[in-house]
Scaffold this active site. Structure first.
Site, PDB file in Angstrom:
ATOM      1  N   ARG A   1      34.973  55.725 -14.661  1.00 57.16           N
ATOM      2  CA  ARG A   1      34.325  56.465 -13.440  1.00 57.16           C
ATOM      3  C   ARG A   1      34.429  58.514 -13.540  1.00 57.16           C
ATOM      4  O   ARG A   1      35.515  58.701 -14.538  1.00 57.16           O
ATOM      5  CB  ARG A   1      35.033  56.143 -12.339  1.00 57.16           C
ATOM      6  CG  ARG A   1      34.291  54.501 -11.317  1.00 57.16           C
ATOM      7  CD  ARG A   1      33.193  55.262 -10.999  1.00 57.16           C
ATOM      8  NE  ARG A   1      32.804  54.331 -10.821  1.00 57.16           N
ATOM      9  CZ  ARG A   1      31.883  53.013 -11.348  1.00 57.16           C
ATOM     10  NH1 ARG A   1      32.043  52.930 -12.564  1.00 57.16           N
ATOM     11  NH2 ARG A   1      31.610  51.552 -10.483  1.00 57.16           N
TER      12      ARG A   1
ATOM     13  N   GLU B   1      27.573  63.297 -11.343  1.00 53.25           N
ATOM     14  CA  GLU B   1      26.569  62.724 -11.291  1.00 53.25           C
ATOM     15  C   GLU B   1      25.428  63.188 -10.473  1.00 53.25           C
ATOM     16  O   GLU B   1      25.200  62.882  -9.502  1.00 53.25           O
ATOM     17  CB  GLU B   1      26.930  61.038 -11.815  1.00 53.25           C
ATOM     18  CG  GLU B   1      28.055  60.582 -12.562  1.00 53.25           C
ATOM     19  CD  GLU B   1      28.169  59.804 -13.216  1.00 53.25           C
ATOM     20  OE1 GLU B   1      26.980  58.487 -11.890  1.00 53.25           O
ATOM     21  OE2 GLU B   1      29.463  59.243 -13.612  1.00 53.25           O
TER      22      GLU B   1
ATOM     23  N   HIS C   1      25.399  57.497 -17.225  1.00 51.42           N
ATOM     24  CA  HIS C   1      25.779  56.484 -17.006  1.00 51.42           C
ATOM     25  C   HIS C   1      25.052  55.285 -17.091  1.00 51.42           C
ATOM     26  O   HIS C   1      23.849  54.098 -16.177  1.00 51.42           O
ATOM     27  CB  HIS C   1      25.774  56.486 -15.644  1.00 51.42           C
ATOM     28  CG  HIS C   1      27.087  55.719 -14.842  1.00 51.42           C
ATOM     29  ND1 HIS C   1      27.891  55.795 -13.912  1.00 51.42           N
ATOM     30  CD2 HIS C   1      27.476  54.336 -15.463  1.00 51.42           C
ATOM     31  CE1 HIS C   1      28.364  55.147 -13.670  1.00 51.42           C
ATOM     32  NE2 HIS C   1      28.249  54.122 -14.816  1.00 51.42           N
TER      33      HIS C   1
END
Length: 331
Positions: free
Chosen positions: A229, A258, A277
């Site tokens: 994360r 993000e 990601h």
């Protein structure tokens, strides 16, 4: 008793049949995360796949939610799922895909491949006049030893690296590690590590675990990888560490926030690699096959009234010894 099973994944006919055969007497609705409707979600007794949070929270009778992520953080927030809804995740599905991403990024940085790609774009035939970094004999610190961390640790070991694992609690040491320590001993290991590989969930305990102070404890010239994360790493402090030379570089598949803002200094650093990601998802077809296997496995158990595997704690956000069932592996 017939149960209504909603499956929201882009499955082939063969994959759908695999799921149906796991519990033939159940009723099924196959859809995708993009096309699922509120009516379908309210129909379901169990949902397999990450449907929109704003819709799933309206199903007050849901008894089981099977995520297709290893870390389904938004679904674990209070009020999203019924209190007695069992939550299982896709631990075991992503180790292969994400650990191979980690290997690729490590090699690209250690062997200066990313710098040569930049020179290629500039049409420069120009050698870098310094030694590259070795993989064999490198000290690799795997912070997080779940499916992803352990998969990477095994591969790093096979390439000749010396691997040390870090877990929340000390555990038995597998044959591919020198040792496995708990997080209280993290700072003792950082000064020896040539590569620090993070694969941690997003919890209060991991938030900004790698802040400026901890990054300063890393071995000078080390490389940092993060696939867990983005909140685990202070992005501003990481940029400063690379700019100053304290760290050689980093490869990030996750950032905080993000997406990373376009003006963030990490974008402009030659030895920082950023992907949006995507190291997991379904970029590797085998990952979706693994998820189907996990779904089918738990469906058989659900139909038989047995304890489901890969159960998550809504408190720790881990699949661990504290949660019922087993941790699954697919490799």
């Amino acid at each position: 008793m017939e149960k209504h099973i909603l499956v929201a994944l882009p499955l082939s006919q063969a994959q759908r049949e695999t799921i149906r055969q796991a519990a033939p007497r159940f009723a099924y609705c196959f859809t995708t995360q993009e096309t699922v409707t509120l009516e379908e979600i309210l129909w379901a007794d169990a949902i397999l796949g990450n449907v929109p949070v704003e819709l799933i929270r309206q199903n007050e009778h849901l008894s089981w939610f099977q995520s297709n992520f290893a870390g389904p953080d938004p679904y674990l927030e209070p009020g999203v799922l019924p209190a007695d809804c069992v939550v299982t995740n896709a631990t075991g599905a992503y180790g292969l895909a994400i650990s191979e991403w980690m290997l690729g990024m490590w090699l690209a940085l250690a062997k200066d491949l990313v710098l040569y790609r930049d020179r290629q774009h500039r049409h420069e035939w120009n050698a870098i006049e310094r030694p590259v970094r070795a993989i064999a004999g490198a000290r690799v610190l795997c912070v997080g030893m779940g499916d992803i961390g352990a998969s990477f640790a095994r591969r790093a070991h096979l390439l000749g690296a010396e691997v040390v694992g870090v877990r929340r609690h000390a555990a038995d040491c597998p044959d591919y590690c020198l040792r496995v320590v708990d997080t209280d001993h993290l700072d003792e290991e950082l000064p020896q590590a040539d590569l620090v590989a993070l694969s941690l969930p997003g919890t209060p305990e991991t938030y900004r675990m790698f802040d400026a102070a901890r990054l300063a404890r890393c071995k000078r010239g080390a490389i940092l990888l993060n696939v867990g994360r983005g909140t685990t790493v202070d992005a501003d402090a990481l940029a400063e560490a690379v700019q100053s030379g304290a760290l050689y570089g980093a490869a990030l598949d996750v950032t905080d926030p993000e997406p990373l803002p376009p003006d963030h200094p990490l974008w402009g650093l030659d030895t920082v690699l950023i992907t949006p990601h995507i190291s997991g998802r379904f970029s590797l077809p085998r990952t979706l096959e693994n998820i189907v296997e996990i779904f089918a496995h738990n469906l058989r158990r659900f139909a038989a009234g047995q304890t489901l595997d890969n159960q998550m704690s809504r408190t720790t956000r881990y699949v661990s010894e504290d949660t019922p069932g087993r941790r699954l592996t697919c490799e």
